[in-house]
Design a protein around this motif. Structure first.
Motif: not given
Length: 112
Positions: A55-60, A94-109
């Motif tokens: 999903r990542c568009i590498h906008c950095l 938070q800064v990952c573009p909303p339409k991309v949403h490539a990054i999610q915070m998940v519980p460790e493990g």
């Protein structure tokens, strides 16, 4: 944690591997230029970023905003996270573009 005014042992001042709960009050940094050797990933409070590279568009944006320089690049492409230094602040999500949403915070493990 040390009591105010209590002397800090030289062992605690010099260590770069102690978890934050055992570091000298105020997170005393023993000398400059140690950011790469101080593995702050142990400071995470339960969540870590996971990226879906399909999903990542590498906008950095995540790389620009990461306060710990924990976003790993190969050239101009994001390849993952340096969990030895990521504190799990979630700015990357938070800064990952909303339409991309490539990054999610998940519980460790459960990052898979």
């Amino acid at each position: 944690m040390n009591a105010p005014g209590k002397a800090v042992s030289s062992e605690k001042q010099a260590s770069v591997t102690l978890p934050w709960t055992e570091m000298a009050e105020g997170g005393l940094v023993p000398r400059g230029g140690t950011a790469a050797s101080v593995k702050t990933g142990a400071w995470r409070t339960g969540k870590m970023p996971v990226i879906d590279l399909s999903r990542c568009i590498h906008c950095l944006r995540c790389w620009i905003w990461c306060p710990d320089s924990a976003v790993i690049l190969d050239g101009e492409k994001v390849t993952g996270f340096d969990y030895d230094h990521c504190k799990g602040c979630g700015i990357c999500e938070q800064v990952c573009p909303p339409k991309v949403h490539a990054i999610q915070m998940v519980p460790e493990g459960v990052e898979g």
